[in-house]
Design an enzyme around this catalytic site. Structure first.
Site, short mmCIF file in Angstrom:
data_model
loop_
_atom_site.label_atom_id
_atom_site.label_comp_id
_atom_site.label_asym_id
_atom_site.label_seq_id
_atom_site.Cartn_x
_atom_site.Cartn_y
_atom_site.Cartn_z
N HIS A 1 -2.07 4.23 -10.05
CA HIS A 1 -1.86 2.77 -10.04
C HIS A 1 -3.01 2.03 -10.73
CE1 HIS A 1 1.64 2.96 -7.32
NE2 HIS A 1 0.98 3.93 -6.70
N ASN B 1 6.28 0.64 -3.20
CA ASN B 1 6.70 0.81 -4.59
C ASN B 1 7.97 0.02 -4.84
OD1 ASN B 1 4.61 2.63 -5.36
ND2 ASN B 1 5.71 4.34 -4.45
N TYR C 1 -6.20 6.55 1.02
CA TYR C 1 -6.38 5.21 0.45
C TYR C 1 -7.71 4.59 0.87
CZ TYR C 1 -1.75 4.78 -1.63
OH TYR C 1 -0.65 4.95 -2.43
#
Length: 728
Positions: free
Chosen positions: A107, A180, A394
């Site tokens: 990303h 997404n 993350y």
């Protein structure tokens, strides 16, 4: 010694009832064109303005405030060596050398915007989340859209899954929905995430291809890991190449839990439904955009917000009682599966409006860090094995990007409420803690900061009914095993033209796969989904067409799931090109522009000419125009066919011919209209033998309200799919 008048530059401080109960959708209330003064943005401006640096009427200084009087480095004589003592030079160059931070592992390419979320109702009957506890309650948001595989400098129009990450700055902390534009993912267990990304990234020896899966390692992984098929089908459809970020849905992918203050829990899937309507590009158009405007998506989003055409999404919940989760023929914890909408409809919860562009890309869009673990009271996790791994990954990756643990202190990442804990020190610490008793429990600070709990200070709590038991095993549940039925459900639910686009995409991708073994394995997996699909792809890539493998074949369909075949809900920000000649066509063009603006001032009208001419309204040249960047093209007063040094030979015809080939509305007004469109059809391989009266082609001798309305209706239809050939 020369004296300087010292001026210190300092940072300036700038300073309902649920509509569904009455059967009415909320109206879109667009603010004034200048989004910087939009009242909905006030909470964001009020918070972030504390960190703004305004250089207006200031003096150039070093980072430590010393005024700089000259932009030359300090030398021993005007032709002598630069001196090491030049602290201004050293500081400037050192800062420049370290301006870049590591890009996101995935990303990396993205764009974002601020906005506001408004709850439709008081939803405290299903969740304790405070941002949903009152009708009309507003919460600031930031959304980042992205591609997955490409680097930060790759093109927007690459075929890919697209990230749709949303942060809600609630009054009880930050809540991130890190999703997404498709509802499923490629893998079921987070331990395989490095394998997936290593496979889809460029080949490790050549670093080719960029932002593309059309290579051996990607399709080798897809064929060896069939859990990837469902997400792969979405990516190979129009969802992989959307018209814009405004025209995509956002999905939370995983199943989460909602928990009430009383401790009652409900399983939930999140979806942001675009209120512009879903829309995709066609592949040749996406490829052209990659060269003509690599920033097409981010520019579209920026321009829409700058012009006051604020994009909107509706948040919907699919709600499933905990006791009912075993009633489906798939596992709700499997991130490669959807809950078909006809089985569990979405409940409309609220609306999000993006109404403010970032003031600084790096400080906001690049430095924001999303984390599925950013949850608030009333939101809880499930045992989805992909979600559980993302909760670690993350957070961990931010240490690499930001060089220390204090990334949550960056302005874009801070909650909009005070925070208190015993976290201390680390690189880039931005605060001066006053509490000397940085531990719990303590008596030195009277027990502060004190712990919250479920009843005191609204502490976060896990759903009381969650229990874990069983032996330690390294395996997936057998309920995850069927990875072919839902890709078939998706394929069955596409229109015949969307199926053709998907077949074409798989043909293109696998034509770049050099390994015959990989291509054969791909066909084996596709055949488990659909024999006709597998045979059509096989014939194009040199593999023997297979016999049916019907174990997972079925005829089920779900709601319209593609990006073509349904009308757009809004035309905001779509672009109509008027191709002019260097003669009296400007009069007709100006009449057309006025008529379109009168009928729908949310559509952009672009006059294209040989050279820029502000007096005549020409705001784009033929040299800079292309059929891929417009949503409709109209020839005014006949095509410009003469050769010119101001644009490539044949460019005017090429613009409208490409637009026709991409399925877009095309038209002509004034003298030479029939001849112009006949040339277009011949150049595009269309059929003009039965005349020019066909869907999406608009001809008129003069400007009329009826003509303008017909073109706008064509924009609403978006694409005319009958122009695309189908396999026989």
């Amino acid at each position: 010694m020369r004296s300087l008048k010292l001026i210190l530059a300092s940072a300036s401080v700038v300073s309902a009832t649920c509509p569904y109960m009455s059967g009415e959708m909320p109206n879109s209330q667009n603010g004034p064109l200048d989004r910087r003064h939009d009242t909905l943005s006030d909470p964001t401006d009020q918070f972030l303005s504390k960190f703004y640096i305004d250089d207006e009427q200031s003096v150039l200084t070093t980072d430590v405030g010393g005024p700089i009087e000259d932009q030359h480095s300090l030398k021993a004589g005007n032709r002598g060596p630069t001196l090491l003592e030049d602290f201004i030079f050293r500081q400037k160059i050192q800062h420049f050398d370290h301006e870049r931070v590591p890009e996101r592992a995935v990303h990396a390419r993205g764009a974002g915007a601020h906005g506001v979320f408004t709850s439709y109702n008081n939803w405290s009957n299903i969740t304790a989340a405070s941002f949903l506890n009152a009708a009309g309650k507003q919460t600031p948001v930031f959304v980042r859209f992205s591609t997955v595989a490409g680097s930060r400098g790759s093109v927007d129009s690459a075929r890919d899954i697209h990230g749709f990450a949303t942060r809600l700055y609630t009054d009880e902390g930050n809540f991130d929905i890190v999703g997404n534009n498709v509802p499923v993912f490629f893998i079921q267990d987070a331990i395989q995430f490095p394998d997936l990304i290593h496979a889809v990234k460029p080949q490790p020896d050549s670093e080719i291809p960029q932002a593309a899966t059309a290579h051996d390692t990607a399709w080798d992984f897809f064929s060896q890991q069939p859990s990837s098929l469902h997400a792969l089908f979405w990516a190979m459809s129009g969802h992989g190449i959307p018209r814009s970020m405004r025209h995509v849905d956002g999905w939370g992918v995983h199943t989460f839990r909602l928990v009430t203050d009383e401790g009652n829990s409900t399983l939930v899937k999140f979806r942001w439904k675009t209120l512009q309507g879903r829309a995709g590009l066609v592949w040749e158009e996406a490829q052209a955009l990659g060269g003509k405007n690599p920033d097409f998506h981010r520019q579209d989003l920026w321009d829409a917000i700058e012009s006051g055409r604020y994009p909107e999404w509706e948040l919907g919940f699919q709600l499933v009682n905990e006791a009912d989760q075993s009633k489906f023929d798939f596992d709700l914890l499997d991130p490669t599966k959807i809950i078909p909408e006809e089985l569990v409809p979405f409940t409309p919860i609220g609306k999000m409006v993006l109404n403010r562009n970032p003031k600084n890309y790096f400080a906001e869009t690049e430095q924001i860090m999303f984390q599925p673990g950013h949850v608030v009271r009333g939101i809880d996790f499930t045992d989805d094995p992909l979600l559980q791994g993302r909760l670690y990954s993350y957070l961990d990756t931010q240490l690499n990007r930001h060089g220390g643990p204090n990334f949550e202190q960056l302005p874009i990442n801070r909650p909009r409420i005070p925070f208190h804990n015993n976290n201390r020190d680390g690189a880039g610490q931005m605060f001066i803690p006053l509490n000397t008793a940085a531990y719990t429990p303590n008596s030195m600070s009277n027990g502060f900061p004190q712990q919250a709990n479920r009843t005191h200070n609204r502490g976060f709590f896990t759903a009381p009914g969650r229990m874990v038991n069983g032996p330690l095993v390294r395996e997936l549940s057998p309920s995850f095993n069927d990875v072919w039925s839902q890709p078939r459900l998706f394929y069955n639910s596409l229109t015949v033209f969307e199926k053709q686009f998907l077949v074409n995409a798989m043909r293109f991708e696998n034509s770049h796969v050099r390994s015959e073994t990989v291509r054969k394995n791909v066909i084996i997996q596709l055949n488990r989904v659909d024999n006709d699909l597998a045979r059509r792809v096989a014939l194009a890539i040199g593999v023997e067409p297979p016999s049916p493998d019907p174990t997972f074949y079925h005829n089920k369909t779900t709601v319209p799931i593609g990006t073509f075949g349904t009308n757009l809900l809004r035309l905001d920000g779509l672009k109509i090109a008027l191709l002019t000649r260097d003669d009296g066509s400007f009069t007709i063009a100006e009449q057309l522009r006025a008529a379109f603006n009168s009928a729908n001032n949310k559509v952009d009208i672009v006059l294209v000419g040989s050279s820029l001419d502000p007096q005549r309204g020409v705001n784009m040249t033929y040299s800079g125009a292309d059929g891929s960047i417009f949503d409709a093209v109209i020839v005014v007063g006949g095509l410009l066919t003469s050769a010119s040094t101001q644009y490539p030979r044949g460019r005017p015809l090429r613009i409208i011919t490409d637009a026709y080939a991409y399925g877009k509305p095309v038209g002509a007004v004034g003298d030479g209209s029939n001849e112009a469109l006949r040339d277009v059809l011949m150049a595009a391989g269309g059929d003009a033998s039965n005349g020019l009266d066909q869907p999406g082609v608009y001809i008129s001798n003069d400007v009329s309200e009826a003509y303008v309305r017909s073109v706008l209706d064509g924009l609403t239809a978006y694409r005319f799919l009958n122009r695309f050939p189908l396999d026989r």
